[in-house]
Scaffold this motif. Structure first.
Motif, PDB file in Angstrom:
ATOM      1  N   ILE A   8       0.860  -1.187   0.000  1.00 53.81           N
ATOM      2  CA  ILE A   8       0.000   0.000   0.000  1.00 53.81           C
ATOM      3  C   ILE A   8       0.892   1.232   0.000  1.00 53.81           C
ATOM      4  O   ILE A   8       1.775   1.370   0.851  1.00 53.81           O
ATOM      5  N   ARG A   9       0.697   2.080  -0.966  1.00 54.88           N
ATOM      6  CA  ARG A   9       1.545   3.266  -1.111  1.00 54.88           C
ATOM      7  C   ARG A   9       0.793   4.530  -0.695  1.00 54.88           C
ATOM      8  O   ARG A   9      -0.425   4.510  -0.573  1.00 54.88           O
ATOM      9  N   SER A  10       1.556   5.613  -0.550  1.00 57.43           N
ATOM     10  CA  SER A  10       0.922   6.885  -0.185  1.00 57.43           C
ATOM     11  C   SER A  10       0.041   7.349  -1.353  1.00 57.43           C
ATOM     12  O   SER A  10       0.249   6.961  -2.505  1.00 57.43           O
ATOM     13  N   VAL A  11      -0.910   8.185  -1.034  1.00 54.26           N
ATOM     14  CA  VAL A  11      -1.875   8.666  -2.022  1.00 54.26           C
ATOM     15  C   VAL A  11      -1.177   9.608  -3.009  1.00 54.26           C
ATOM     16  O   VAL A  11      -0.312  10.404  -2.620  1.00 54.26           O
ATOM     17  N   LYS A  12      -1.551   9.523  -4.266  1.00 49.10           N
ATOM     18  CA  LYS A  12      -0.968  10.379  -5.314  1.00 49.10           C
ATOM     19  C   LYS A  12      -1.025  11.856  -4.896  1.00 49.10           C
ATOM     20  O   LYS A  12      -2.075  12.334  -4.448  1.00 49.10           O
ATOM     21  N   GLY A  13       0.111  12.541  -5.050  1.00 50.07           N
ATOM     22  CA  GLY A  13       0.133  13.972  -4.726  1.00 50.07           C
ATOM     23  C   GLY A  13       0.400  14.263  -3.264  1.00 50.07           C
ATOM     24  O   GLY A  13       0.437  15.428  -2.860  1.00 50.07           O
ATOM     25  N   THR A  14       0.561  13.191  -2.453  1.00 50.36           N
ATOM     26  CA  THR A  14       0.931  13.397  -1.043  1.00 50.36           C
ATOM     27  C   THR A  14       2.354  12.855  -0.853  1.00 50.36           C
ATOM     28  O   THR A  14       2.808  12.052  -1.661  1.00 50.36           O
ATOM     29  N   ARG A  15       3.023  13.297   0.189  1.00 48.23           N
ATOM     30  CA  ARG A  15       4.420  12.890   0.373  1.00 48.23           C
ATOM     31  C   ARG A  15       4.707  12.575   1.826  1.00 48.23           C
ATOM     32  O   ARG A  15       4.119  13.177   2.715  1.00 48.23           O
ATOM     33  N   ASP A  16       5.672  11.672   2.018  1.00 48.60           N
ATOM     34  CA  ASP A  16       6.218  11.486   3.354  1.00 48.60           C
ATOM     35  C   ASP A  16       7.432  12.394   3.451  1.00 48.60           C
ATOM     36  O   ASP A  16       8.266  12.392   2.548  1.00 48.60           O
ATOM     37  N   LEU A  17       7.519  13.158   4.498  1.00 49.24           N
ATOM     38  CA  LEU A  17       8.708  13.983   4.697  1.00 49.24           C
ATOM     39  C   LEU A  17       9.592  13.259   5.701  1.00 49.24           C
ATOM     40  O   LEU A  17       9.201  13.068   6.846  1.00 49.24           O
ATOM     41  N   LEU A  18      10.747  12.832   5.247  1.00 51.24           N
ATOM     42  CA  LEU A  18      11.622  11.983   6.055  1.00 51.24           C
ATOM     43  C   LEU A  18      12.599  12.831   6.869  1.00 51.24           C
ATOM     44  O   LEU A  18      12.795  14.016   6.561  1.00 51.24           O
ATOM     45  N   PRO A  19      13.208  12.226   7.907  1.00 50.45           N
ATOM     46  CA  PRO A  19      14.104  13.018   8.771  1.00 50.45           C
ATOM     47  C   PRO A  19      15.197  13.759   8.009  1.00 50.45           C
ATOM     48  O   PRO A  19      15.640  14.826   8.445  1.00 50.45           O
ATOM     49  N   SER A  20      15.622  13.219   6.851  1.00 48.19           N
ATOM     50  CA  SER A  20      16.665  13.931   6.096  1.00 48.19           C
ATOM     51  C   SER A  20      16.136  15.276   5.583  1.00 48.19           C
ATOM     52  O   SER A  20      16.915  16.153   5.222  1.00 48.19           O
ATOM     53  N   GLU A  21      14.818  15.429   5.514  1.00 47.42           N
ATOM     54  CA  GLU A  21      14.253  16.696   5.032  1.00 47.42           C
ATOM     55  C   GLU A  21      13.646  17.522   6.164  1.00 47.42           C
ATOM     56  O   GLU A  21      13.618  18.747   6.094  1.00 47.42           O
ATOM     57  N   THR A  22      13.123  16.855   7.184  1.00 48.04           N
ATOM     58  CA  THR A  22      12.315  17.598   8.154  1.00 48.04           C
ATOM     59  C   THR A  22      13.114  18.630   8.950  1.00 48.04           C
ATOM     60  O   THR A  22      12.549  19.596   9.433  1.00 48.04           O
ATOM     61  N   HIS A  23      14.433  18.430   9.059  1.00 48.35           N
ATOM     62  CA  HIS A  23      15.186  19.444   9.819  1.00 48.35           C
ATOM     63  C   HIS A  23      15.090  20.798   9.129  1.00 48.35           C
ATOM     64  O   HIS A  23      15.005  21.835   9.780  1.00 48.35           O
ATOM     65  N   LEU A  24      15.066  20.779   7.788  1.00 52.43           N
ATOM     66  CA  LEU A  24      14.965  22.038   7.046  1.00 52.43           C
ATOM     67  C   LEU A  24      13.564  22.643   7.225  1.00 52.43           C
ATOM     68  O   LEU A  24      13.415  23.859   7.367  1.00 52.43           O
ATOM     69  N   TRP A  25      12.565  21.781   7.234  1.00 56.27           N
ATOM     70  CA  TRP A  25      11.193  22.254   7.466  1.00 56.27           C
ATOM     71  C   TRP A  25      11.086  22.916   8.840  1.00 56.27           C
ATOM     72  O   TRP A  25      10.487  23.969   9.002  1.00 56.27           O
ATOM     73  N   GLN A  26      11.706  22.254   9.827  1.00 49.47           N
ATOM     74  CA  GLN A  26      11.634  22.807  11.193  1.00 49.47           C
ATOM     75  C   GLN A  26      12.340  24.154  11.259  1.00 49.47           C
ATOM     76  O   GLN A  26      11.856  25.100  11.880  1.00 49.47           O
ATOM     77  N   ARG A  27      13.484  24.236  10.604  1.00 56.42           N
ATOM     78  CA  ARG A  27      14.264  25.475  10.636  1.00 56.42           C
ATOM     79  C   ARG A  27      13.484  26.623   9.987  1.00 56.42           C
ATOM     80  O   ARG A  27      13.417  27.731  10.519  1.00 56.42           O
ATOM     81  N   VAL A  28      12.875  26.310   8.829  1.00 52.27           N
ATOM     82  CA  VAL A  28      12.083  27.301   8.110  1.00 52.27           C
ATOM     83  C   VAL A  28      10.898  27.761   8.980  1.00 52.27           C
ATOM     84  O   VAL A  28      10.567  28.945   9.036  1.00 52.27           O
ATOM     85  N   GLU A  29      10.302  26.815   9.688  1.00 51.06           N
ATOM     86  CA  GLU A  29       9.176  27.163  10.575  1.00 51.06           C
ATOM     87  C   GLU A  29       9.658  27.948  11.790  1.00 51.06           C
ATOM     88  O   GLU A  29       9.013  28.912  12.218  1.00 51.06           O
ATOM     89  N   ASP A  30      10.807  27.551  12.350  1.00 49.88           N
ATOM     90  CA  ASP A  30      11.347  28.281  13.510  1.00 49.88           C
ATOM     91  C   ASP A  30      11.628  29.736  13.146  1.00 49.88           C
ATOM     92  O   ASP A  30      11.305  30.659  13.897  1.00 49.88           O
ATOM     93  N   GLU A  31      12.240  29.923  11.970  1.00 47.43           N
ATOM     94  CA  GLU A  31      12.560  31.291  11.534  1.00 47.43           C
ATOM     95  C   GLU A  31      11.260  32.075  11.321  1.00 47.43           C
ATOM     96  O   GLU A  31      11.176  33.256  11.648  1.00 47.43           O
ATOM     97  N   ALA A  32      10.250  31.398  10.769  1.00 53.81           N
ATOM     98  CA  ALA A  32       8.962  32.078  10.529  1.00 53.81           C
ATOM     99  C   ALA A  32       8.350  32.504  11.857  1.00 53.81           C
ATOM    100  O   ALA A  32       7.903  33.651  12.012  1.00 53.81           O
ATOM    101  N   ARG A  33       8.356  31.595  12.816  1.00 57.40           N
ATOM    102  CA  ARG A  33       7.765  31.929  14.125  1.00 57.40           C
ATOM    103  C   ARG A  33       8.508  33.102  14.758  1.00 57.40           C
ATOM    104  O   ARG A  33       7.896  33.969  15.382  1.00 57.40           O
ATOM    105  N   ALA A  34       9.837  33.120  14.590  1.00 59.96           N
ATOM    106  CA  ALA A  34      10.628  34.203  15.189  1.00 59.96           C
ATOM    107  C   ALA A  34      10.268  35.544  14.537  1.00 59.96           C
ATOM    108  O   ALA A  34      10.052  36.543  15.241  1.00 59.96           O
ATOM    109  N   VAL A  35      10.191  35.559  13.214  1.00 60.02           N
ATOM    110  CA  VAL A  35       9.886  36.820  12.525  1.00 60.02           C
ATOM    111  C   VAL A  35       8.445  37.244  12.833  1.00 60.02           C
ATOM    112  O   VAL A  35       8.181  38.422  13.121  1.00 60.02           O
ATOM    113  N   LEU A  36       7.529  36.288  12.812  1.00 54.55           N
ATOM    114  CA  LEU A  36       6.117  36.621  13.088  1.00 54.55           C
ATOM    115  C   LEU A  36       5.959  37.152  14.516  1.00 54.55           C
ATOM    116  O   LEU A  36       5.215  38.104  14.756  1.00 54.55           O
ATOM    117  N   ALA A  37       6.700  36.557  15.442  1.00 57.45           N
ATOM    118  CA  ALA A  37       6.626  37.035  16.830  1.00 57.45           C
ATOM    119  C   ALA A  37       7.167  38.456  16.920  1.00 57.45           C
ATOM    120  O   ALA A  37       6.636  39.299  17.654  1.00 57.45           O
TER     121      ALA A  37
END
Ligand code: HAM
Length: 443
Positions: A8-37
């Motif tokens: 069973i595979r993931s649904v077309k057009g959806t993705r798993d974000l793996l640990p090799s990528e999620t650190h960048l997602w977290q960083r981008v979100e952390d920076e966003a939260r800092a600027v928004l704050a």
């Protein structure tokens, strides 16, 4: 239906974000939260499921999003529900539902989360995608428009993103738009048979939508259609001029783009997009604008508003390219791998791991006794900056061996001085996984 033995595979057009990528997602979100704050925005979390009518009424019955792209289903009690294709309508709904207008002043809200649109998947375009968005509710002052754009420019600069372009327009308001629509309809009358099928239909139902048609063959015709900026009423004109003047004063560059009407019907006055040269066909990094009539469209009191949504998937793609190979953007390495040899070493090793973790250092420890060589192999495989070795000799001397995994240098350090030693020798600040957890928190 998949056969039982089929993977069973993931649904077309959806993705798993793996640990090799999620650190960048977290960083981008952390920076966003800092600027928004820094701009005094506060987080709001709204449900992913909403009543279908919310989007039909606000985003617009004739938009691609509502006609073709929503994940809509009838719930067991026959209520029509939709996985949110965007969050502005949800934020405004929540603002009205909780009477946030009674709190006085303006509300500055932000969100981070998944959106759903059934588009044709390609690089930078997914059916489940993520947005970082912000909305300012309760003021129609043009300074807010400029400030929101300033915030975005600061954020993109913090992410070291270059090669971006800010496109700016005004789509007028219900007072001046009818006259523009009349002129536009008239112009379309002569050319619409040469446009794509969708545009022929839109010419009748919602001619503004013709302007954001992406069909290549239609572009030369669309380029010759009348510009909305030539038909703004005095109030919208003044608002637009004030926004551009404020951007000029802030040294923010932009390109006035009269065709930028955006794919959602709720916009009034200012609209904008930021595109990125690092992206391919899907180059819109973010989009936003003013929506002074949206609250009323969904049954609320008149409430001016403006906001933006950043396509986080696209942002991460662009940032990933911009910071590739930079140590300060690499995933946080494990600070130390604790190697213990012999049963007697287990208890002090476990205690050391616990203390280092309590101090906020990222630590790994073997759960079985292992030979030194094998343990060093593990330390290296997991990317530990240091290996701390505890064997019989170390227990005798009361000093543990600390090996720098990159230089190979080794030093004997007393357990009490270990936290200090590791901290001062860790070049990557992100080895510190979290703020030190106070020992009182540990009971
Ligand atoms: P939007 O232009 O529909 O605006 O979406 C904003 C951004 O979300 C786009 O510029 C793009 O980066 C990203 N995006 C949209 N669809 C996809 C997709 N299928 N896959 C990946 N990324 C995508 C809005 O959603 C409005 N709510 C913006 C806004 C907020 N206006 C006022 N306040």
């Amino acid at each position: 239906m998949a056969r039982e033995s089929q993977l069973i595979r993931s649904v077309k057009g959806t993705r798993d974000l793996l640990p090799s990528e999620t650190h960048l997602w977290q960083r981008v979100e952390d920076e966003a939260r800092a600027v928004l704050a820094a701009y005094n925005f506060h987080e709001i979390r709204t449900p992913i499921l909403e009543q279908t009518a919310l989007f039909a009424r606000s985003v617009g019955e004739e938009t691609d999003i509502v006609t073709k792209e929503m994940y809509t289903f009838s719930d067991r009690d026959h209520e029509s529900l939709t996985l949110r294709p965007e969050a502005t309508a949800s934020v405004v709904r929540a603002y009205i539902e909780h009477s946030l207008y009674n709190e006085g002043g303006i509300q500055k809200l932000y969100y981070v989360g998944p959106m759903f649109r059934r588009e044709r998947p390609q690089k930078g375009r997914y059916r489940q995608f993520y947005q970082i968005g912000a909305e300012v509710l309760g003021s129609d002052h043009p300074t807010i428009d400029a400030e929101v754009i300033e915030l975005l420019m600061l954020y993109l600069a913090r992410l070291q993103l270059e090669n971006t372009a800010l496109l700016l327009n005004s789509v007028g308001c219900p007072l001046c738009r009818p006259e523009y629509l009349r002129v536009l309809r008239q112009a379309l009358e002569g050319v619409k048979t040469n446009l794509c099928g969708d545009c022929q239909r839109r010419s009748e139902t919602n001619p503004l939508r013709v302007l954001d048609c992406k069909v290549e063959a239609d572009q030369p015709i669309i380029a010759r259609l009348p510009s909305i900026l030539d038909h703004l009423g005095p109030e919208c004109r003044q608002h637009f001029d004030r926004v551009t003047a404020e951007l000029d004063e802030r040294g923010i560059q932009y390109t006035i783009t009269p065709r930028l009407v955006r794919g959602l019907d709720y916009y009034t006055k200012t609209t904008f997009e930021i595109t990125s040269g690092a992206l391919g066909a899907q180059n819109a990094l973010l989009g936003g604008g003013r929506y002074d009539g949206l609250a009323q469209m969904i049954g609320g009191p008149p409430t001016p508003g403006i906001g933006f949504s950043i396509g986080e998937d696209r942002l991460v793609l662009a940032v990933g390219e911009a910071v590739a190979g930079r140590a300060d953007w690499a995933a946080a390495p494990v600070a130390a791998y604790i190697v213990w040899m012999g049963d007697r070493a287990l208890a002090p090793a476990r205690e050391l791991a616990r203390e280092l973790r309590r101090q906020g250092l990222s630590v790994e420890i073997g759960y079985e006794p292992a030979k030194l060589k094998k343990s060093m192999g593990i330390a290296s495989r997991i990317g530990a900056r240091f290996a701390v070795i505890i064997g019989e000799g170390e227990l005798e001397s009361g000093r543990y061996q600390v090996k720098d995994m990159s230089s190979g240098e080794q030093q004997a350090v007393e357990p009490v001085g270990l936290v200090e030693y590791l901290r001062t020798h860790l070049t990557a600040p992100n080895c510190v996984a979290a703020a030190a957890i106070k020992s009182s928190d540990q009971g």
